[in-house]
Design a protein around this motif. Sequence first.
Motif, PDB file in Angstrom:
ATOM      1  N   THR A  60       0.340  11.028  -6.755  1.00 21.02           N
ATOM      2  CA  THR A  60      -1.284  12.149  -7.525  1.00 21.02           C
ATOM      3  C   THR A  60      -0.126  12.937  -9.458  1.00 21.02           C
ATOM      4  N   ASP A  78       5.334   5.014 -11.452  1.00 22.05           N
ATOM      5  CA  ASP A  78       4.967   4.268  -9.996  1.00 22.05           C
ATOM      6  C   ASP A  78       3.831   2.752  -9.691  1.00 22.05           C
ATOM      7  N   LEU A  79       4.035   2.159  -9.160  1.00 24.74           N
ATOM      8  CA  LEU A  79       3.771   0.623  -9.135  1.00 24.74           C
ATOM      9  C   LEU A  79       2.079   0.642  -9.039  1.00 24.74           C
ATOM     10  N   GLU A 102       7.661  -0.845 -10.953  1.00 26.34           N
ATOM     11  CA  GLU A 102       8.893  -0.728 -10.384  1.00 26.34           C
ATOM     12  C   GLU A 102       9.958  -0.345 -10.613  1.00 26.34           C
ATOM     13  N   ILE A 103       9.753   0.542  -9.602  1.00 23.60           N
ATOM     14  CA  ILE A 103      11.393   1.625 -10.175  1.00 23.60           C
ATOM     15  C   ILE A 103      12.654   0.139 -10.478  1.00 23.60           C
ATOM     16  N   ILE A 120       9.243  12.961  -4.873  1.00 23.69           N
ATOM     17  CA  ILE A 120       8.569  13.216  -2.919  1.00 23.69           C
ATOM     18  C   ILE A 120       7.629  12.315  -1.954  1.00 23.69           C
ATOM     19  N   PHE A 121       8.721  11.968  -0.960  1.00 28.63           N
ATOM     20  CA  PHE A 121       7.779  10.996  -0.194  1.00 28.63           C
ATOM     21  C   PHE A 121       7.182   9.893  -1.613  1.00 28.63           C
TER      22      PHE A 121
HETATM   23  C1  LIG Z   1       3.393   8.895  -0.647  1.00 28.32           C
HETATM   24  S1  LIG Z   1       3.353   8.161  -2.373  1.00 28.32           S
HETATM   25  C2  LIG Z   1       2.714   9.284  -3.071  1.00 28.32           C
HETATM   26  C3  LIG Z   1       3.452  10.828  -2.929  1.00 28.32           C
HETATM   27  C4  LIG Z   1       3.988  11.950  -4.230  1.00 28.32           C
HETATM   28  N1  LIG Z   1       4.364  13.154  -4.060  1.00 28.32           N
HETATM   29  C5  LIG Z   1       2.438  12.430  -3.951  1.00 28.32           C
HETATM   30  O1  LIG Z   1       1.927  13.771  -4.296  1.00 28.32           O
HETATM   31  O2  LIG Z   1       1.274  12.142  -4.633  1.00 28.32           O
HETATM   32  C6  LIG Z   1       4.183   7.656  -2.874  1.00 28.32           C
HETATM   33  C7  LIG Z   1       4.325   6.785  -4.497  1.00 28.32           C
HETATM   34  O3  LIG Z   1       5.070   5.770  -4.969  1.00 28.32           O
HETATM   35  C8  LIG Z   1       4.697   4.250  -5.086  1.00 28.32           C
HETATM   36  N2  LIG Z   1       6.124   3.406  -4.775  1.00 28.32           N
HETATM   37  C9  LIG Z   1       5.922   2.818  -3.629  1.00 28.32           C
HETATM   38  N3  LIG Z   1       7.403   2.083  -4.097  1.00 28.32           N
HETATM   39  C10 LIG Z   1       7.183   2.174  -5.052  1.00 28.32           C
HETATM   40  C11 LIG Z   1       7.909   1.220  -5.745  1.00 28.32           C
HETATM   41  N4  LIG Z   1       8.949   0.002  -5.868  1.00 28.32           N
HETATM   42  N5  LIG Z   1       8.241   1.677  -7.660  1.00 28.32           N
HETATM   43  C12 LIG Z   1       7.096   2.490  -8.097  1.00 28.32           C
HETATM   44  N6  LIG Z   1       6.760   2.862  -7.129  1.00 28.32           N
HETATM   45  C13 LIG Z   1       6.235   3.055  -5.286  1.00 28.32           C
HETATM   46  C14 LIG Z   1       3.266   4.071  -4.560  1.00 28.32           C
HETATM   47  O4  LIG Z   1       2.360   3.608  -5.255  1.00 28.32           O
HETATM   48  C15 LIG Z   1       2.650   5.294  -4.246  1.00 28.32           C
HETATM   49  O5  LIG Z   1       2.320   6.643  -5.900  1.00 28.32           O
END
Ligand SMILES: C[S@@+](CC[C@H](N)C(=O)[O-])C[C@H]1O[C@@H](n2cnc3c(N)ncnc32)[C@H](O)[C@@H]1O
Length: 220
Positions: A60, A78-79, A102-103, A120-121
Amino acid sequence: MTAQHNYDHERELWDTYAESAKKDVFESDTLFRWTQYGDHGPGMELLGNPESVLEIGCGTGRMLAYLAQQGIKATGVDLSPVMVRNTTERWGPMGAQFICAEILDHLRRNFETYDAIYSIFGAAWFSDPKKLFPLVRQRLNRGGSFVFSQPPAIPGAYGPQGMYKGGFAGPAMFTYRYSYTPRMWESHLRMAGFEEASVQVLEAPTPGHIGTLIGRAVVA
Ligand SMILES: C[S@@+](CC[C@H](N)C(=O)[O-])C[C@H]1O[C@@H](n2cnc3c(N)ncnc32)[C@H](O)[C@@H]1O
């Protein structure tokens, strides 16, 4: 996770999440916290005193926008293209920059360095630490810190944890989350070259509720 790891799959899953998180992007304010509980736990001091930060899996974007408001050069990866479109519209005018990638791929191709990198998560929960941590270490400035938070492991369930999204019917949408004990996380950090590493589980504000695993590592 493996050679067959399909990020198109995961992108679709996270786009679905982005649609459901639209309210958090457009109708909420900036904030900064590491845990899943309001007004609980440490704040941005865990990052040190950075001039530049990179949030990996910034979702977010509320935390990144909070840091941009403090005058920090704030970049998030972010992905999900849907999430990045929304966060750029909402928080871009405050100075936060969002990149859709993708990170692991992003860190391999981009050589910019930061005073702090954090999750953060976010992506530190969804990426293999053996691949992610050495790249994070390389993209930190001297004295820089890497901080991540996520739920603690379920006892006995360590390594990649496959998760289906939805009701176990229809097209398979799934992701992987990585869970380890604090000691195993510390060992991943040290193997990646971090000189200082400390990982702990912060208790929830209500006894018996799920705590938060917080890891912090520093480049000497
Ligand atoms: C639980 S959510 C985000 C939590 C964030 N702290 C928030 O406040 O919304 C996890 C995020 O990580 C991203 N994500 C997951 N795997 C990823 C990757 N391999 N590379 C980049 N982003 C990734 C997802 O698109 C998602 O928006």
